[in-house]
Design an enzyme around this catalytic site. Structure first.
Site, short mmCIF file in Angstrom:
data_model
loop_
_atom_site.label_atom_id
_atom_site.label_comp_id
_atom_site.label_asym_id
_atom_site.label_seq_id
_atom_site.Cartn_x
_atom_site.Cartn_y
_atom_site.Cartn_z
CE LYS A 1 -3.69 5.97 0.08
NZ LYS A 1 -4.76 6.75 -0.55
CE1 TYR B 1 -3.63 2.56 1.29
CE2 TYR B 1 -2.18 2.96 3.15
CZ TYR B 1 -3.30 3.29 2.42
OH TYR B 1 -4.08 4.36 2.81
N1 NAP Z 1 -9.19 3.97 6.68
C1 NAP Z 1 -7.99 4.35 7.10
O1 NAP Z 1 -7.56 4.00 8.20
C2 NAP Z 1 -7.14 5.24 6.22
C3 NAP Z 1 -5.92 5.71 6.72
C4 NAP Z 1 -5.14 6.55 5.92
C5 NAP Z 1 -5.56 6.88 4.66
N2 NAP Z 1 -6.74 6.40 4.20
C6 NAP Z 1 -7.16 6.78 2.84
O2 NAP Z 1 -8.33 7.56 2.94
C7 NAP Z 1 -9.18 7.31 1.82
C8 NAP Z 1 -10.55 6.88 2.30
O3 NAP Z 1 -10.41 5.73 3.09
P1 NAP Z 1 -11.69 5.03 3.76
O4 NAP Z 1 -11.14 4.04 4.72
O5 NAP Z 1 -12.64 6.06 4.20
O6 NAP Z 1 -12.27 4.25 2.49
P2 NAP Z 1 -13.41 3.12 2.44
O7 NAP Z 1 -14.26 3.14 3.62
O8 NAP Z 1 -12.74 1.83 2.08
O9 NAP Z 1 -14.21 3.62 1.16
C9 NAP Z 1 -13.54 3.58 -0.08
C10 NAP Z 1 -14.32 4.37 -1.09
O10 NAP Z 1 -13.60 4.32 -2.32
C11 NAP Z 1 -14.45 3.72 -3.33
N3 NAP Z 1 -13.61 2.90 -4.19
C12 NAP Z 1 -12.81 1.85 -3.83
N4 NAP Z 1 -12.20 1.35 -4.91
C13 NAP Z 1 -12.64 2.09 -5.97
C14 NAP Z 1 -12.39 2.05 -7.36
N5 NAP Z 1 -11.58 1.12 -7.90
N6 NAP Z 1 -13.01 2.94 -8.15
C15 NAP Z 1 -13.86 3.87 -7.63
N7 NAP Z 1 -14.11 3.96 -6.32
C16 NAP Z 1 -13.52 3.08 -5.51
C17 NAP Z 1 -15.49 2.91 -2.55
O11 NAP Z 1 -16.72 2.83 -3.23
P3 NAP Z 1 -17.16 1.62 -4.20
O12 NAP Z 1 -16.94 0.34 -3.48
O13 NAP Z 1 -18.61 1.95 -4.48
O14 NAP Z 1 -16.34 1.75 -5.43
C18 NAP Z 1 -15.69 3.81 -1.33
O15 NAP Z 1 -16.56 4.86 -1.64
C19 NAP Z 1 -8.45 6.25 0.99
O16 NAP Z 1 -7.69 6.87 -0.01
C20 NAP Z 1 -7.54 5.59 1.99
O17 NAP Z 1 -6.40 4.99 1.39
C21 NAP Z 1 -7.54 5.59 4.94
#
Ligand code: NAP
Length: 351
Positions: free
Chosen positions: A210, A206
């Site tokens: 990033k 991952y």
């Molecule tokens: N969660 C954490 O702890 C964390 C920490 C640091 C950074 N982040 C970053 O913050 C962002 C949001 O994270 P989150 O945890 O809130 O995400 P999440 O709950 O997993 O939601 C992911 C979103 O992205 C969409 N998605 C996934 N793959 C996709 C694709 N191939 N094409 C289009 N849409 C796609 C999903 O919708 P569909 O399934 O409908 O496509 C969903 O709306 C991400 O970039 C993640 O890497 C997260």
């Protein structure tokens, strides 16, 4: 005796100064002092990928509450329908604001140009004012024990998914016949992660994506200065978010990763969205959303534009001192785990 007490007073004065500077730096970073809003969105159109759940959905709702028209993007129409209803209900002025969703798989090459064309058509021929790339996926695993395909597919969503949209949006905003130089700035927001500052074992498939996003943004923030149009580039660096994606990533997360992360703050998607938006409104280029994230950013500033020369310079001198204690502790945890559990190929969860 006088000499001893003079040196003691000197040390106390230096310690007091360091403490005062740290507290002031923290207060400035947390936005304790009011400042101008550098990203007003009322009446503007904001396009957000990954808006069907987690952080993206919270960002979409909060943008609606601030008076923006919002275009939600993700793959699943069913999830987008439900998110759209929630976003619509949060509108500041439901009569004037408009909301829409578009489906797209951001991992597909060339997805972004037709997506933006649809967004422009819906928006009365105008390009969106803010494009925020949130879509991302994390499947933690030990890199050596996992097929390379895992790194490639996470690169496709996290890096290429954002790079494609950034490329298309910047061409739309910065072309010779595009917006006039006196129009308000457009904003391109990337969503990276604190692992781009401090990679942790278990995020091998991952972290490169990033980190690459950070490198791309650090380049683009210089490149947009060449154009007459005003474009602001930003990167948000969340830590752990209690999102649906986080629940999924915890299922495969190696135990050693959980040990190292133990005690790290986990923030709700709403909190992260609110703090990220507050950072963007303060005009920050790099937006971290918790003290741990601020500290990680200060220890890895590199050539990124500073949010505040004073705060960032002072804290980037102080924070590396903490590594003297933290790094040996992390390596000791990894080595102890190795002693106790043997070869990683024998772990029950080989991810
Ligand atoms: N969660 C954490 O702890 C964390 C920490 C640091 C950074 N982040 C970053 O913050 C962002 C949001 O994270 P989150 O945890 O809130 O995400 P999440 O709950 O997993 O939601 C992911 C979103 O992205 C969409 N998605 C996934 N793959 C996709 C694709 N191939 N094409 C289009 N849409 C796609 C999903 O919708 P569909 O399934 O409908 O496509 C969903 O709306 C991400 O970039 C993640 O890497 C997260």
């Amino acid at each position: 005796m006088d000499v001893i007490s003079d040196s003691l007073w000197g040390k106390l004065a230096i310690a007091g100064l360091v403490l005062l500077l740290s507290v002031s730096a923290f207060a400035l970073t947390m936005g304790v002092f009011p400042s101008k809003n550098h990203m007003p969105v009322e009446g503007k159109t904001v396009l957000i990928t990954g808006a069907s759940e987690g952080l993206g959905r919270s960002v979409a709702r909060q943008m609606a509450a601030k008076g923006a028209n919002v275009i939600l993007v993700s793959r699943s129409a069913a999830k987008l329908e439900s998110a759209l209803a929630e976003v619509r209900a949060a509108a500041r002025d439901p009569q004037a604001q408009r909301f829409h969703y578009l489906t797209a798989d951001v991992s597909r090459p060339d997805y972004a140009v037709p997506l933006l064309a649809e967004a422009v058509a819906w928006n009365g021929g105008r390009a969106p004012d803010v494009v925020w790339c949130v879509a991302g996926v994390s499947t933690p695993a030990l890199w050596i024990e996992t097929p390379l395909a895992a790194t490639r597919s996470q690169m496709d969503v996290n890096f290429w998914g954002s790079a494609e949209l950034a490329h298309a949006a910047l061409r739309l905003w910065c072309g010779p016949g595009a917006a006039a130089a006196d129009e308000p700035p457009r904003h391109l927001v990337f969503t990276s992660s604190v692992v781009a500052f401090f990679p942790v074992v278990g995020y091998g498939p991952y972290t490169p994506a990033k980190g690459a996003l950070r490198a791309l943004a650090d380049t683009l923030v210089q490149e947009v200065e060449l154009y007459p149009q005003k474009v602001r580039v930003h990167v948000v660096y969340p830590g752990s978010i209690s999102s649906p994606g986080f629940e999924i990533e915890n299922r495969t997360k190696p135990e050693i990763t959980k040990i190292i992360e133990d005690g790290d703050p986990v923030q709700t998607p709403d909190d992260v969205a609110a703090l990220a938006i507050a950072g963007l409104e303060r005009g920050y280029y790099s937006v971290t959303v918790a003290f741990l994230g601020h500290a990680m950013r200060w220890s890895a500033l590199g050539g990124a534009p500073r949010n505040s020369w004073l705060v960032d310079t002072i804290m980037s001198c102080l924070v590396p001192l903490a590594w003297i204690f933290i790094l040996p502790d992390i390596f000791a945890k990894i080595r102890n785990y190795a002693k106790k559990h043997g070869h990683p190929a024998t772990y029950q969860n080989k991810n």
